[in-house]
Write an enzyme that holds these catalytic residues in place. Structure first.
Site, mmCIF file in Angstrom:
data_model
loop_
_atom_site.group_PDB
_atom_site.id
_atom_site.type_symbol
_atom_site.label_atom_id
_atom_site.label_comp_id
_atom_site.label_asym_id
_atom_site.label_seq_id
_atom_site.Cartn_x
_atom_site.Cartn_y
_atom_site.Cartn_z
ATOM 1 N N ALA A 29 0.913 -1.387 -0.008
ATOM 2 C CA ALA A 29 -0.092 0.033 0.112
ATOM 3 C C ALA A 29 0.979 1.290 -0.140
ATOM 4 C CB ALA A 29 -0.896 -0.053 1.252
ATOM 5 N N LYS A 30 0.226 2.332 -0.182
ATOM 6 C CA LYS A 30 1.062 3.607 -0.391
ATOM 7 C C LYS A 30 1.981 4.009 0.699
ATOM 8 C CE LYS A 30 -1.327 7.520 -2.399
ATOM 9 N NZ LYS A 30 -2.575 6.983 -3.134
ATOM 10 N N ARG A 31 1.598 3.726 2.012
ATOM 11 C CA ARG A 31 2.637 3.714 3.045
ATOM 12 C C ARG A 31 3.920 2.971 3.052
ATOM 13 N NH1 ARG A 31 -0.940 0.021 5.197
ATOM 14 N NH2 ARG A 31 0.026 -1.903 5.945
ATOM 15 N N HIS A 32 4.010 2.065 2.116
ATOM 16 C CA HIS A 32 5.157 1.350 1.525
ATOM 17 C C HIS A 32 5.901 1.996 0.922
ATOM 18 C CE1 HIS A 32 2.651 -1.998 3.168
ATOM 19 N NE2 HIS A 32 3.279 -2.086 4.393
ATOM 20 N N GLY A 33 5.719 3.341 0.406
ATOM 21 C CA GLY A 33 6.466 4.057 -0.552
ATOM 22 C C GLY A 33 6.148 3.945 -2.141
#
Ligand code: GLU
Length: 301
Positions: free
Chosen positions: A241-245
Site C-alpha cells: 500500500a501507499k505507506r510502503h513507498g
C-alpha cells in the site's frame, strides 16, 4: 488455441502487484503463442477516475506489455469496456431468471449482517432470506444468484494446484438494487463472449472462482482454466500500500527506474529469475512457465 485476458479496473494508478499479475498474463499468452485481450472493468462508475484508463494503459506499455485486442486497439469481440456491455449482462440475467437460478433480494446490508455470521473482514454468507420471495416487496430489489452447496466445488489452479471445495459459499449479487451489475456476472459474461480459454489474475480472487464456475455452468458455457498469482505484500507483511513507498508503476517511473529494472525485479519475485537482473519483458517469454511461479505471497518495497 490460447485466448488470455487481463482485466484491470481503472480506479487508480497501476500498482506493482497489478503490474506483476499483468506481466504473468502477458507472458502466459505470449509463451503459448496465443492472443491477449485487455478488458477494462469500469462498471462501478463512481470509483472510476477520469484519465485513469489512459494512464494505466501507458504504464502497462512502459513495462513492455502489449495486447492484441482492447479498447485502444479494437478487435472482433468488442467493445472492451464493460460500461459499454451492460445489455449483455441484462440478457444473461434474463436467462438465469428463466432457469430459476436468480431471485429478487430486498435485504439491506445491515439486515444480512444481523442474521449472518461472518469470519472477520469477510463478506457475510447470505442467509437465504429472500429465496422464497422478497422480504420487503416495496424496496428496489437486487438480483441474487442461488449458489447451492454443491457449487462450492474443488478446482485446479495453474499456480496453486488443487483447490479444495468450500470456497465462495452464499448466494451472491449479480445486479445491485441501483442497477449496477456485479463483477462476478460481468466477468463471466465477458470471458464467455470473448472466448477466453485462460484466466490469469490475483489470488485475492480465488474464492470468486467457484462462483464464476457456477455461473458459467448455469449459462451453459465452457469454463476457462484459471491461474491465480499470489499477492505482493509490503515489508510489514500487509498488502502492499501507499505507506510502503513507491508502490505504483508511475512513482517508479518518476523516480527514474528503468522498465527493464522493474521487470527484472518483478520476475525475481515471481520465481522466474534467481537474482535481480535488468531485462525486457520479451526476454522472459522463453524462460516462462506457470509451474515456476512462486506459490506464496512475496514481499516488495
Ligand atoms: N478487475 C479485477 C482487478 O482489477 C480483475 C478481475 C479478473 O481478472 O477476473 O482486480
Amino acid at each position: 488455441m490460447y485466448r488470455g485476458r487481463f482485466a484491470p479496473s481503472p480506479t487508480g494508478p497501476i500498482h506493482l502487484g497489478t503490474a506483476r499479475t499483468a506481466l504473468v498474463a502477458w507472458l502466459a499468452a505470449r509463451a503459448a503463442g496465443g492472443t491477449l485481450v485487455l478488458r477494462v472493468e469500469d462498471l462501478d462508475t463512481p470509483r472510476v477516475r477520469p484519465g485513469a484508463l489512459e494512464a494505466m494503459l501507458d504504464d502497462l506499455r512502459w513495462i513492455g506489455l502489449d495486447w492484441d485486442e482492447g479498447p485502444d486497439v479494437g478487435g472482433p469481440f468488442g467493445p472492451y469496456l464493460q460500461s459499454q456491455r451492460r445489455e449483455r449482462y441484462d440478457a444473461a440475467i434474463e436467462r438465469l431468471r428463466a432457469s430459476g437460478r436468480v431471485f429478487a433480494c430486498t435485504c439491506s446490508r445491515k439486515e444480512i449482517e444481523s442474521v449472518a455470521s461472518a469470519p472477520h473482514g469477510e463478506e457475510p454468507i447470505y442467509p437465504g432470506t429472500c429465496r422464497s420471495g422478497p422480504s420487503h416487496p416495496e424496496r428496489p430489489a437486487a438480483v441474487r444468484f442461488r449458489f447451492e452447496a454443491k457449487d462450492a466445488r474443488a478446482f485446479d489452479d495453474g499456480v496453486h494446484g488443487a483447490i479444495g471445495a468450500g470456497l465462495g459459499a452464499g448466494d451472491f449479487v449479480v445486479r445491485r438494487a441501483d442497477g449496477v451489475h456485479s463483477y462476478q456476472l460481468a466477468v463471466v459474461v465477458d470471458d464467455l463472449a470473448m472466448e477466453i480459454t485462460d484466466v490469469v489474475r490475483g489470488d485475492d480472487l480465488l474464492s470468486s472462482t467457484p462462483r464464476q464456475l457456477a455461473l458459467i455452468e448455469a449459462l451453459g458455457g465452457r469454463a476457462p482454466r484459471y491461474a491465480h498469482v499470489p499477492l505482493v505484500l509490503g515489508p510489514d507483511g500487509q498488502r502492499l500500500a501507499k505507506r510502503h513507498g513507491a508502490v505504483t508503476v508511475r512513482e517508479q517511473r518518476e523516480q527514474g527506474v528503468l522498465p527493464e529494472t522493474l521487470v527484472g525485479r518483478l520476475a525475481r519475485t515471481l520465481g522466474l529469475l534467481d537474482r535481480d537482473e535488468a531485462l525486457a519483458a520479451r526476454e522472459l517469454v522463453s524462460r516462462f512457465s506457470l509451474a515456476k511461479i512462486a506459490k506464496g505471497p512475496v514481499t516488495m518495497g
